[in-house]
Every structure is written in C-alpha cells, then in structure tokens.
Design a protein around this motif. Structure first.
Motif, PDB file in Angstrom:
ATOM      1  N   LEU A  30      -1.588  -5.297  -4.199  1.00 17.90           N
ATOM      2  CA  LEU A  30      -2.175  -4.926  -2.907  1.00 17.90           C
ATOM      3  C   LEU A  30      -3.615  -5.420  -2.795  1.00 17.90           C
ATOM      4  O   LEU A  30      -4.026  -5.952  -1.763  1.00 17.90           O
ATOM      5  N   TYR A  61      -6.265   0.543   6.646  1.00 18.97           N
ATOM      6  CA  TYR A  61      -5.021   0.941   5.982  1.00 18.97           C
ATOM      7  C   TYR A  61      -5.270   2.041   4.945  1.00 18.97           C
ATOM      8  O   TYR A  61      -6.404   2.269   4.533  1.00 18.97           O
ATOM      9  N   CYS A  94       2.908  -9.122  -1.144  1.00 20.48           N
ATOM     10  CA  CYS A  94       2.908  -8.615  -2.531  1.00 20.48           C
ATOM     11  C   CYS A  94       4.011  -9.294  -3.345  1.00 20.48           C
ATOM     12  O   CYS A  94       3.823  -9.618  -4.518  1.00 20.48           O
ATOM     13  N   SER A 121      -3.580  -9.044  -2.250  1.00 18.35           N
ATOM     14  CA  SER A 121      -2.994  -9.439  -0.964  1.00 18.35           C
ATOM     15  C   SER A 121      -3.858  -9.055   0.226  1.00 18.35           C
ATOM     16  O   SER A 121      -3.751  -9.667   1.284  1.00 18.35           O
ATOM     17  N   LEU A 122      -4.678  -8.006   0.073  1.00 20.01           N
ATOM     18  CA  LEU A 122      -5.375  -7.478   1.251  1.00 20.01           C
ATOM     19  C   LEU A 122      -6.857  -7.801   1.315  1.00 20.01           C
ATOM     20  O   LEU A 122      -7.447  -7.789   2.398  1.00 20.01           O
ATOM     21  N   ILE A 159       2.884  -6.882   4.527  1.00 19.22           N
ATOM     22  CA  ILE A 159       2.216  -6.590   3.244  1.00 19.22           C
ATOM     23  C   ILE A 159       3.225  -6.672   2.097  1.00 19.22           C
ATOM     24  O   ILE A 159       2.938  -7.224   1.028  1.00 19.22           O
TER      25      ILE A 159
END
Ligand code: PMP
Ligand code: GLU
Length: 402
Positions: free
Chosen positions: A112, A205, A264, A115-116, A260
């Motif tokens: 995460l 988020y 991931c 990815s974010l 998302i």
C-alpha cells in the motif's frame, strides 16, 4: 584487508531503523543461547500452535499438488473465502477482485505504501503505533505524521488532533484497532468520529489494520470501512498470524478499492508473486471453519490480561492501562526516568528495556519504537506461569532503581 571505506549501501537502507520488536527478540535469543534463563515477552507472537484442522488442510493441499505458483493476488478459492469473511464478520462488501493476499499483513502495508505514496506525500499514523508503519511509510517516500494519545486518554486520539494534522498532502490515515502496542480498541463512536473527519476531505484514504480483530475482549469488532461515508476509501488489512496463530505461515490480506488492489498486485508481482500455495489452501479452510479454537485462544489471552495488569499495578511508579484487545500491555514508566541502580541511569524507554533484559532477564520492547518513549510494551502471549515469574523479576529489578 579491505580497501573499501565508503558504505556500498543505499541511503534508503542506511536511513532506515531496524524493527525494534525483531531486534529485541533476537537479543533475547542471543542471551538465551549464552545459557541465561530469559523470559521473552518482546515479540508479538501467539504462543499457541496453529489449530490442527488448519495444519491438516495444508498437509492435504501438499498431497494434492498445491506446490506451484498461484495467481499473484491469491487463489480464487481463498479470495472468495475472504470476501465471505468480510461480509460475515465486518459487513464489508467486496468481490474477489478487491482482495489481495500477501506474505503477511506486513507485506500488505508495504504494498500500500509503495502503491499510494509519492515523494513528499504525508501519511498520518495514529499513535502509539506499530513499529513498522513508520519505516514502511518512509520507504514508500512518504512523510509520517504522528497523531498520538497518552495513557490518560486510553491511548486513543482526540479527533480534533486528527483534523488539525490533515493537509492537502495527506494521502491516508493508518492505524490498528485492536492496537499494537497498546491493546486499545476504538469504539463504534470513536471510529465514526475518525470516519467523519476523513470523509470531509476528498481523496483521503484510511488503512485500517484489523489483524487483532479476533482478540477483542469488549464485544463485537467494528470495521471502520463499514461506515457508509468512507466505505469506498477504506482499505481493510487483516491476516492469519494472530487470530489463527499462524505467524510463520506468512499470510495476510487486504480488501481495497479496485484501483488500489490492482496496484498492490502489480507491485507484488514484481517483488514476491503470490503467497505460498498450500498455505493459501489451508487459510481458506481456516476462514470457512468453526472459529472455536480462535475463541479459546482469545479467552486465554483475556485471562492473562487480567493477571498481568493486576500484577503490574502492584509495581510502584507503573502507569498501567487496561487493554481491551490484542495481547499487549503498554505501561507508562516515565516515573523511573533519571533513576539509577548505581551503575546505569534510565533516561528513556530503551534504557529501561535494556535494564530489564540484563537485570531481570525479561525481554520487552521500549515504547520509543512505537512513538511513545515514556512506555514499554509487554506481550502477554506466554503462559500464566511465565508471566507471573516475569513480572516478579521486573518488580524486583525496578526496586533497585533510586
Ligand atoms: N500489523 C500489526 C498491527 C501487527 O502487530 C503485525 C505483527 N505481526 C502485523 C501487522 C504484521 O503481521 P504479519 O505477521 O501478518 O505480517
Ligand atoms: N507484529 C509483531 C510484533 O509487534 C511481530 C514482530 C514484527 O513483525 O514486528 O511484535
């Protein structure tokens, strides 16, 4: 003789702190190997064996040839079992495409962060927090922003502090409930307050780490992702390590918005691929089976919690919280700062943990690594007998500090 003077290592690793939980567990093992009778209450690992029916399912899967690569986000059978579990236990609506199974919840959080986060993005971490959140966020290029609470607030944050910490750069809010290291459990109302604040901000988020879901002494677990106003912006992380006593199996999972989940899986596809095939078969079996062994472990933890807090409260100067879940207690020991046994002076939580290791032969983890340097974490995932003996030794050792 080496002529290399400069480190070959990348800044990313040179700037990273080692995991304090793992470092302390290793120090305890080293001391044990030297023949010392060390009681290790440092690592957050259930002392129970994995329930037999889960081990048998893994053995059967091996016999049936589940020895190959699986799809990166997990076997379809396991992802379906997770979808069913999320609906049954958490009132969360996912499809198998929203699920990513990883090598432990730790990898879910790393996926995460990778990815974010863009360089310079901020991630709010509610403190006291689990050690690895901080470094994982930094590895992802993010800046951890800590919103914390002390023992007087049962280690649960004030929503106004969260509101004040949000900036246009904040990407997500990350926390665990039941919480490692405090054992605190955010109530329905407290989670609602957090959800309402997050909902005020577009594109913010929540990463909700619910790995201790089944070790909850106060009733039904609440998933923040079940609130209507944040359900499309919550990533729910969970795993098999704690509730099923499967730490060594390395199996965790998340339910996430599609974009998302795909990201991931993409990063996991480059790093590690799918988790172990036969383990995933057994994990699906675990989720689809009666949870009686899990509840028996939960009850044992609750009994130990009662013993541990009663005994710790007998120690002068200890501020002892009343954990409502997980298997940790997080006493405030700042009353001992500045005190000495004549040789060493305790100035912070790692001095305190080190003092207990060397003088009481009890391994705990200093609170500094969890963002609370006035505390230490004791894991009560050990037998009642060992816990009673450990606290007796702690009491004796701290009595020498003046
Ligand atoms: N989150 C929390 C809050 C934890 O305490 C742990 C420790 N096990 C993890 C995640 C990582 O779990 P796993 O062993 O599944 O990687
Ligand atoms: N999560 C456990 C702990 O906090 C296991 C060790 C780790 O992964 O950090 O002790």
């Amino acid at each position: 003789m080496s002529t290399v003077t400069k480190s070959i290592l990348a800044d990313r690793i040179l700037n990273m702190q080692e995991s304090a939980t793992i470092a302390m567990a290793q120090m305890a093992r080293d001391l044990k190997e030297k023949g010392h009778d060390v009681i290790s209450l440092s690592l957050g690992e259930p002392d129970f064996d994995t329930p037999d029916h889960i081990k048998e399912a893994a053995a059967q899967a091996l016999k049936d040839g589940f020895t190959k690569y699986t799809p990166v986000p997990g076997l379809p059978e396991l992802r379906q079992a997770i979808v069913d579990k999320f609906k049954r236990d958490n009132n969360l609506d996912f499809t198998p495409a929203n699920i990513v199974v990883s090598n432990g919840a730790k990898q879910c959080i790393a996926n995460l962060a990778m990815s974010l986060l863009n360089e310079g993005d901020e991630a709010i971490i509610l403190g006291p927090y689990w050690v690895s959140y901080y470094e994982i966020v930094r590895l992802g290029g993010g800046t951890p922003v800590i919103v914390s609470a002390g023992i007087e607030n049962d280690y649960k944050i004030n929503p106004d502090d969260l509101r004040a910490a949000i900036t246009p750069k904040t990407k997500f809010v990350l926390f665990s409930s039941p919480c490692n290291p405090t054992g605190s459990v955010y109530s329905h109302e407290e989670l609602k307050a957090i959800a309402d604040i997050v909902a005020e901000h577009e594109d913010l988020y929540i990463i909700s780490d619910e790995i201790y879901e089944y070790i909850n002494f106060v009733g039904k677990h609440v998933s923040i992702g079940s609130f209507e106003n944040v359900k499309d912006r919550t990533i729910t992380v969970n795993g098999f390590a704690k509730g099923f006593s499967m730490t060594g199996w390395r199996l965790g999972y998340m339910g996430a918005p599609l974009q998302i989940a795909k990201a991931c899986a993409k990063i996991q596809g480059q790093f590690t691929s799918g988790a172990t095939a036969f383990g995933q078969k057994a994990a699906a079996h675990a989720l689809n089976s009666d949870l009686a062994p899990t509840w028996a472990m939960r009850d044992a933890f609750q009994k130990r919690r009662d013993i541990v807090i009663e005994k710790l409260r007998e120690i002068p100067g200890f501020g002892v919280n009343n954990p409502q879940g997980a298997f940790y207690v997080f006493p405030d020991i700042s009353a001992y700062f500045g005190k000495s046994d004549g040789e060493v002076t305790i100035n912070n939580s790692s001095d305190f943990a080190q003092y207990l290791l060397l003088n009481a032969h009890v391994a705990v983890v200093g609170g500094g690594a969890f963002g609370a340097d006035n505390c230490f974490r004791l894991s009560y995932a050990a037998s009642e007998e060992l816990l009673i003996e450990a606290i007796r030794r702690i009491k004796e050792a701290v009595a020498k500090l003046a």
